[in-house]
Enzyme design. Structure first.
Site, mmCIF file in Angstrom:
data_model
loop_
_atom_site.group_PDB
_atom_site.id
_atom_site.type_symbol
_atom_site.label_atom_id
_atom_site.label_comp_id
_atom_site.label_asym_id
_atom_site.label_seq_id
_atom_site.Cartn_x
_atom_site.Cartn_y
_atom_site.Cartn_z
ATOM 1 N N TYR A 1 -17.755 -25.835 77.089
ATOM 2 C CA TYR A 1 -19.007 -25.171 76.709
ATOM 3 C C TYR A 1 -20.030 -26.131 76.101
ATOM 4 C CZ TYR A 1 -16.216 -20.938 77.216
ATOM 5 O OH TYR A 1 -15.419 -19.945 77.705
ATOM 6 N N HIS B 1 -25.789 -21.597 75.894
ATOM 7 C CA HIS B 1 -25.323 -20.787 74.760
ATOM 8 C C HIS B 1 -25.047 -21.662 73.531
ATOM 9 C CE1 HIS B 1 -24.656 -16.631 74.050
ATOM 10 N NE2 HIS B 1 -23.346 -16.575 74.188
ATOM 11 N N TYR C 1 -15.338 -18.346 68.816
ATOM 12 C CA TYR C 1 -16.240 -18.073 69.923
ATOM 13 C C TYR C 1 -17.472 -17.346 69.407
ATOM 14 C CZ TYR C 1 -12.945 -19.838 73.270
ATOM 15 O OH TYR C 1 -12.131 -20.680 73.980
ATOM 16 N N ASN D 1 -19.056 -14.664 70.134
ATOM 17 C CA ASN D 1 -19.052 -13.215 69.899
ATOM 18 C C ASN D 1 -18.352 -12.810 68.618
ATOM 19 O OD1 ASN D 1 -20.346 -13.188 72.329
ATOM 20 N ND2 ASN D 1 -18.689 -12.225 73.458
ATOM 21 N N ASP E 1 -29.515 -19.388 70.832
ATOM 22 C CA ASP E 1 -30.211 -19.354 72.113
ATOM 23 C C ASP E 1 -30.909 -18.007 72.265
ATOM 24 O OD1 ASP E 1 -27.445 -18.333 72.241
ATOM 25 O OD2 ASP E 1 -27.870 -17.942 74.353
#
Length: 190
Positions: free
Chosen positions: A15, A20, A66, A68, A93
């Site tokens: 990532y 993101h 993460y 979320n 973002d």
């Protein structure tokens, strides 16, 4: 310490260069400017460092979770350094802002951003400052969730260092001048 600055993103190399993770990129830049590196802290589940911005010590951090489920680490760090939610600045973002643009605000909804939803739930209020880093909308019919997890395009990568620098400058302006004065500077047409 009177403020914390948290850059959102996902952990792991897969990532690292994605849209993101722009918040993490900005947090890393703020730490670099302060002569520090973000180091893991198990108690708060963040990588963080204390740096001086506008003459004051500020905790700059990235959740080790993460995106979320960023709320727990953000809330833990806020409690650990004894700051209120109003003294939390979150860098993230933002699909609804064109690539290359930085906007500042306090509070508001999550606009479908699950990291912000989780932080709002964990802090018990949406009244923290957001540094919204524009990544633009997905092309064509591409799903937003797919778009944010893709790397920046070759064209965007040419401007990425400038965008990261602008967002870091915006955080510093909030800390030095206050939100309203920083908004006047960053939201004025150039």
């Amino acid at each position: 310490m009177n403020r914390i600055v948290v850059g959102l993103g996902n952990p792991g190399q897969e990532y690292a260069g994605t849209r993101h993770n722009i918040g993490q990129m900005v947090a890393d830049e703020l730490a670099r400017r302060g002569g520090a590196a973000l180091m893991p802290q198990a108690k708060t589940r963040t990588r963080n460092a204390t740096v001086r911005i506008a003459g004051d010590p500020v905790a700059v951090a990235v959740p080790m979770s993460y995106m979320n489920v960023s709320g727990g680490p953000v809330s833990s760090l806020a409690k650990y350094v004894s700051v209120t939610p109003e003294d939390v600045i979150v860098i993230h973002d933002e699909l609804d802002i064109p690539f290359g643009t930085v906007r500042l605000k306090r509070g508001g909804g999550s606009a479908g951003h699950n990291g912000l939803k989780d932080i709002t739930k964990a802090l018990g209020t949406p009244d923290y400052i957001r540094v919204r880093v524009g990544i633009g909308r997905p092309p064509g019919r591409m799903d937003a969730a797919t778009f944010v997890l893709k790397p920046f395009s070759a064209t965007e990568r040419k401007e990425l260092d400038l965008l990261i620098g602008d967002a870091a400058d915006a955080v510093e302006a909030v800390l030095e001048l206050g939100l309203e004065a920083a908004q006047q500077r960053w939201h004025s047409p150039s």
